[in-house]
Motif scaffolding. Structure first.
Motif, PDB file in Angstrom:
ATOM      1  N   HIS A  56       0.826  -1.211   0.000  1.00 51.90           N
ATOM      2  CA  HIS A  56       0.000   0.000   0.000  1.00 51.90           C
ATOM      3  C   HIS A  56       0.859   1.259   0.000  1.00 51.90           C
ATOM      4  O   HIS A  56       0.568   2.234  -0.713  1.00 51.90           O
ATOM      5  CB  HIS A  56      -0.924  -0.022   1.226  1.00 51.90           C
ATOM      6  CG  HIS A  56      -1.564   1.301   1.513  1.00 51.90           C
ATOM      7  ND1 HIS A  56      -2.590   1.818   0.751  1.00 51.90           N
ATOM      8  CD2 HIS A  56      -1.317   2.223   2.485  1.00 51.90           C
ATOM      9  CE1 HIS A  56      -2.945   2.992   1.235  1.00 51.90           C
ATOM     10  NE2 HIS A  56      -2.189   3.254   2.288  1.00 51.90           N
ATOM     11  N   LYS A  57       1.940   1.274   0.772  1.00 49.09           N
ATOM     12  CA  LYS A  57       2.825   2.435   0.811  1.00 49.09           C
ATOM     13  C   LYS A  57       3.512   2.646  -0.531  1.00 49.09           C
ATOM     14  O   LYS A  57       3.710   3.789  -0.970  1.00 49.09           O
ATOM     15  CB  LYS A  57       3.863   2.248   1.915  1.00 49.09           C
ATOM     16  CG  LYS A  57       3.272   2.284   3.323  1.00 49.09           C
ATOM     17  CD  LYS A  57       4.346   2.046   4.381  1.00 49.09           C
ATOM     18  CE  LYS A  57       3.734   2.040   5.780  1.00 49.09           C
ATOM     19  NZ  LYS A  57       4.759   1.754   6.828  1.00 49.09           N
ATOM     20  N   LYS A  60       0.971   4.154  -2.861  1.00 54.16           N
ATOM     21  CA  LYS A  60       0.656   5.520  -2.442  1.00 54.16           C
ATOM     22  C   LYS A  60       1.709   6.497  -2.939  1.00 54.16           C
ATOM     23  O   LYS A  60       1.402   7.632  -3.320  1.00 54.16           O
ATOM     24  CB  LYS A  60       0.563   5.566  -0.922  1.00 54.16           C
ATOM     25  CG  LYS A  60       0.007   6.854  -0.356  1.00 54.16           C
ATOM     26  CD  LYS A  60      -0.127   6.760   1.150  1.00 54.16           C
ATOM     27  CE  LYS A  60      -0.672   8.060   1.740  1.00 54.16           C
ATOM     28  NZ  LYS A  60      -0.788   7.983   3.219  1.00 54.16           N
ATOM     29  N   LYS A  64       0.441   9.654  -5.921  1.00 57.85           N
ATOM     30  CA  LYS A  64       0.745  11.060  -5.621  1.00 57.85           C
ATOM     31  C   LYS A  64      -0.421  12.020  -5.851  1.00 57.85           C
ATOM     32  O   LYS A  64      -0.226  13.211  -6.019  1.00 57.85           O
ATOM     33  CB  LYS A  64       1.935  11.552  -6.464  1.00 57.85           C
ATOM     34  CG  LYS A  64       3.238  10.845  -6.190  1.00 57.85           C
ATOM     35  CD  LYS A  64       4.322  11.416  -7.069  1.00 57.85           C
ATOM     36  CE  LYS A  64       5.644  10.707  -6.852  1.00 57.85           C
ATOM     37  NZ  LYS A  64       6.706  11.220  -7.745  1.00 57.85           N
ATOM     38  N   LYS A  69      -7.439   8.952  -3.541  1.00 56.91           N
ATOM     39  CA  LYS A  69      -7.466   8.261  -2.258  1.00 56.91           C
ATOM     40  C   LYS A  69      -8.412   7.066  -2.324  1.00 56.91           C
ATOM     41  O   LYS A  69      -9.548   7.176  -2.776  1.00 56.91           O
ATOM     42  CB  LYS A  69      -7.927   9.219  -1.153  1.00 56.91           C
ATOM     43  CG  LYS A  69      -6.882  10.252  -0.781  1.00 56.91           C
ATOM     44  CD  LYS A  69      -7.367  11.143   0.347  1.00 56.91           C
ATOM     45  CE  LYS A  69      -6.289  12.152   0.747  1.00 56.91           C
ATOM     46  NZ  LYS A  69      -6.755  13.044   1.837  1.00 56.91           N
ATOM     47  N   THR A  72      -5.617   2.769  -3.995  1.00 57.42           N
ATOM     48  CA  THR A  72      -4.601   1.775  -3.664  1.00 57.42           C
ATOM     49  C   THR A  72      -5.236   0.453  -3.232  1.00 57.42           C
ATOM     50  O   THR A  72      -4.604  -0.597  -3.332  1.00 57.42           O
ATOM     51  CB  THR A  72      -3.696   2.290  -2.528  1.00 57.42           C
ATOM     52  OG1 THR A  72      -4.504   2.695  -1.414  1.00 57.42           O
ATOM     53  CG2 THR A  72      -2.870   3.474  -2.984  1.00 57.42           C
ATOM     54  N   THR A 219      -0.285   0.425 -11.694  1.00 60.22           N
ATOM     55  CA  THR A 219      -0.357   1.664 -10.923  1.00 60.22           C
ATOM     56  C   THR A 219       0.307   2.820 -11.664  1.00 60.22           C
ATOM     57  O   THR A 219      -0.198   3.946 -11.667  1.00 60.22           O
ATOM     58  CB  THR A 219       0.317   1.471  -9.553  1.00 60.22           C
ATOM     59  OG1 THR A 219      -0.217   0.316  -8.918  1.00 60.22           O
ATOM     60  CG2 THR A 219       0.084   2.680  -8.666  1.00 60.22           C
TER      61      THR A 219
END
Length: 226
Positions: A56-57, A60, A64, A69, A72, A219
């Motif tokens: 997840h990090k 994220k 950007k 929001k 993810t 992503t």
């Protein structure tokens, strides 16, 4: 007994009448993962939550955008689906769904198509700007636009082929080594078992890496659509 080298990748293998139960292996994760969030925390639960939090990090950082929001969650779920199916394919007599284009293309094509529709409908100027590399000489612009367009169109295919090819390659090598075991003597058989064990460890690493690469590239493609 396998009739040919590729029979282990045949979706209709071990089916009863017209119903093939092989594809049900891709749904096992929906029976395994959700219940553990309702149980007393264990080492397996802690390991899984730590892995998902780390992924997840990563997502994220790549996105950007405040307006993205919650997106993810979609990419983390994609990573989980591919990872579990890759590992299930390493077990004996378990069908590897990620070694088929029908499965991998069903993951990449809808995501890519939704990104493209969202980008072209909401921000067409930005999507056109992506087709022209910054600082490119004017005489080369028509060719660069064609190259960028083709590379953009084949993205879902490259994602699907990359995952499928990597899963098939390792499984074929394991199959070839396993079929040669019957004709080996005791000394050669011990070496063969050692080689297959090392290859199985390598395949476990490939299963993680390919799930990570697939989800990370998806992503990145989504982050290009603003």
């Amino acid at each position: 007994m396998a009739t040919n080298l590729f029979s282990s990748f045949e979706p209709t293998t071990f089916s009863s009448s017209s119903l093939s139960l092989n594809w049900a292996s891709s749904l096992i994760m929906f029976l395994i993962i959700p219940p553990m969030f309702w149980l007393t925390p264990s080492r397996w639960n802690y390991l899984w939550v730590s892995l998902i939090s780390a992924i997840h990090k990563e997502f994220k950082i790549l996105i950007k955008e405040p307006k993205w929001k919650g997106s993810t969650l979609m990419f983390t779920s994609l990573f989980s689906i591919i990872l579990v199916n890759n590992f299930l394919g390493l077990f004996p007599y378990v069908f590897t769904s990620t070694s088929h284009m029908s499965f991998t293309l069903a993951l990449s094509l809808p995501l890519w198509l939704s990104f493209m529709l969202f980008g072209w409908i909401n921000n067409m100027i930005h999507m056109f700007a992506h087709l022209v590399p910054q600082g490119a000489p004017s005489p080369l612009l028509p060719f660069l636009v064609i190259i960028e367009t083709v590379s953009n169109v084949i993205r879902p295919g490259t994602l699907a082929i990359r995952l499928t090819a990597n899963m098939i390659a390792g499984h074929l090598l394991l199959t070839l080594l396993g079929n040669s075991g019957a004709s080996c003597n005791l000394y050669t058989l011990n070496i063969l078992i050692l080689v297959q064990t090392l290859l199985l460890i390598l395949e476990s690493a490939v299963a993680i890496i390919q799930a990570y690469v697939f989800s990370i590239l998806t992503t990145i493609y989504s982050s290009e659509v603003e």
